[in-house]
Design a protein around this motif. Structure first.
Motif, PDB file in Angstrom:
ATOM      1  N   THR A  97       3.079  56.065  50.044  1.00  0.00           N
ATOM      2  CA  THR A  97       3.821  57.212  50.577  1.00  0.00           C
ATOM      3  C   THR A  97       3.516  58.387  49.656  1.00  0.00           C
ATOM      4  O   THR A  97       3.608  58.266  48.434  1.00  0.00           O
ATOM      5  CB  THR A  97       5.334  56.927  50.597  1.00  0.00           C
ATOM      6  N   ASP A 101       7.725  62.296  48.868  1.00  0.00           N
ATOM      7  CA  ASP A 101       8.388  61.539  49.934  1.00  0.00           C
ATOM      8  C   ASP A 101       8.740  60.141  49.406  1.00  0.00           C
ATOM      9  O   ASP A 101       7.909  59.488  48.783  1.00  0.00           O
ATOM     10  CB  ASP A 101       7.461  61.429  51.146  1.00  0.00           C
ATOM     11  N   HIS A 103      10.192  57.630  51.408  1.00  0.00           N
ATOM     12  CA  HIS A 103      10.396  56.661  52.498  1.00  0.00           C
ATOM     13  C   HIS A 103       9.325  55.570  52.451  1.00  0.00           C
ATOM     14  O   HIS A 103       8.155  55.868  52.219  1.00  0.00           O
ATOM     15  CB  HIS A 103      10.341  57.368  53.854  1.00  0.00           C
ATOM     16  N   ASP A 104       9.729  54.324  52.701  1.00  0.00           N
ATOM     17  CA  ASP A 104       8.721  53.260  52.664  1.00  0.00           C
ATOM     18  C   ASP A 104       8.805  52.253  53.799  1.00  0.00           C
ATOM     19  O   ASP A 104       8.048  51.288  53.821  1.00  0.00           O
ATOM     20  CB  ASP A 104       8.763  52.530  51.316  1.00  0.00           C
ATOM     21  N   ILE A 105       9.687  52.478  54.792  1.00  0.00           N
ATOM     22  CA  ILE A 105       9.822  51.502  55.877  1.00  0.00           C
ATOM     23  C   ILE A 105       8.517  51.367  56.653  1.00  0.00           C
ATOM     24  O   ILE A 105       7.963  50.279  56.815  1.00  0.00           O
ATOM     25  CB  ILE A 105      10.972  51.884  56.840  1.00  0.00           C
ATOM     26  N   ILE A 126       5.841  54.606  46.503  1.00  0.00           N
ATOM     27  CA  ILE A 126       6.304  55.871  47.086  1.00  0.00           C
ATOM     28  C   ILE A 126       6.080  57.023  46.100  1.00  0.00           C
ATOM     29  O   ILE A 126       5.829  56.795  44.921  1.00  0.00           O
ATOM     30  CB  ILE A 126       7.805  55.786  47.456  1.00  0.00           C
ATOM     31  N   SER A 148       1.216  57.593  53.980  1.00  0.00           N
ATOM     32  CA  SER A 148       2.397  57.605  54.831  1.00  0.00           C
ATOM     33  C   SER A 148       3.340  58.726  54.398  1.00  0.00           C
ATOM     34  O   SER A 148       3.391  59.084  53.221  1.00  0.00           O
ATOM     35  CB  SER A 148       3.107  56.246  54.720  1.00  0.00           C
ATOM     36  N   VAL A 150       7.267  60.736  55.908  1.00  0.00           N
ATOM     37  CA  VAL A 150       8.265  60.948  56.954  1.00  0.00           C
ATOM     38  C   VAL A 150       8.729  62.409  56.961  1.00  0.00           C
ATOM     39  O   VAL A 150       9.043  62.972  58.002  1.00  0.00           O
ATOM     40  CB  VAL A 150       9.483  59.996  56.750  1.00  0.00           C
ATOM     41  N   GLY A 178       3.126  58.436  60.088  1.00  0.00           N
ATOM     42  CA  GLY A 178       4.516  58.830  59.850  1.00  0.00           C
ATOM     43  C   GLY A 178       5.017  59.779  60.915  1.00  0.00           C
ATOM     44  O   GLY A 178       4.240  60.296  61.718  1.00  0.00           O
ATOM     45  N   ASN A 179       6.307  60.044  60.897  1.00  0.00           N
ATOM     46  CA  ASN A 179       6.941  60.868  61.933  1.00  0.00           C
ATOM     47  C   ASN A 179       6.309  62.241  62.167  1.00  0.00           C
ATOM     48  O   ASN A 179       6.124  62.644  63.310  1.00  0.00           O
ATOM     49  CB  ASN A 179       8.439  61.078  61.598  1.00  0.00           C
TER      50      ASN A 179
END
Length: 210
Positions: A97, A101, A103-105, A126, A148, A150, A178-179
């Motif tokens: 990540t 950021d 986030h790691d899901i 991350i 990655s 988010v 990612g999003n």
């Protein structure tokens, strides 16, 4: 013998107990390595069902996390049958990540699915600085770099990282996910490919090493 369709559906339905029962019985029967590969492929097909249900809004983020853990658990159970896997490594993916950021899901789901597909994954974690991506990629020439993110700010961090990788003359394919990632963002960043779906991302990586 193992009913592959039943296994796929059990993973898709997130029926952990049934998945584990099926796989434990399968392992007890001393399957061959190709048969174990088929079992992993069936689990992956179940993950594709999970992805589709998530896109439809029938499953939520918690279900995705659970599915990722279930896949990891399944792979761990089958690993002894698969041997060392040294001769079947599809390729190396450096994953992280990006800087800024936490986030790691999504990263972790992609990692599980990539390992199930036979890739060696070097997970940098991350908030990864561009310099660490560059250093690790230099040590693993010919690798795939997966980034990655988010948060929207992740796009700038991805762009910075890609520029540093290219400036270092590293031979690597780069995929971002990612999003906030879109076709436009991918072009802006300078990556080779983008995805918002872990299963699709693995397919892209498989095409690159084929």
């Amino acid at each position: 013998m193992l009913d592959l369709k039943e296994l796929t559906q059990a993973v898709g339905d997130l029926e952990e107990e049934l998945v584990m029962d099926l796989l434990n019985e399968f392992v007890k029967a001393s399957p061959s390595e190709p048969e174990a590969q088929e079992a992993i492929a069936a689990c992956q097909a179940g993950m594709a069902i999970v992805g589709e249900l998530f896109e439809k809004g029938d499953y939520f983020v918690g279900d995705l996390i659970f599915a990722g853990e279930l896949l990891t658990e399944s792979i761990n159970l089958l690993k002894p049958v698969l041997g060392s896997g040294a001769d079947t490594v599809a390729g190396t993916i450096i994953l992280g990540t990006v800087h800024g950021d936490l986030h790691d899901i999504g990263k972790n789901i992609f990692k599980s699915m990539s390992e199930a597909a036979g890739f060696e994954v070097i997970d940098l974690g991350i908030d990864v600085a561009p310099e660490l991506f560059v250093k690790t990629a230099k040590e693993n020439q010919g690798c795939i770099i997966g980034m990655s993110g988010v948060l929207t700010l992740a796009i700038d961090a991805m762009k910075e990282t890609v520029e540093m990788v290219k400036a270092a003359g590293i031979d690597a394919k780069i995929i971002i996910g990612g999003n906030p990632v879109t076709k436009e963002a991918c072009e802006h960043v300078g990556a080779d490919q983008y995805t918002t779906n872990a299963a699709e991302g693995v397919k892209i990586c498989q095409e690159w090493v084929a």
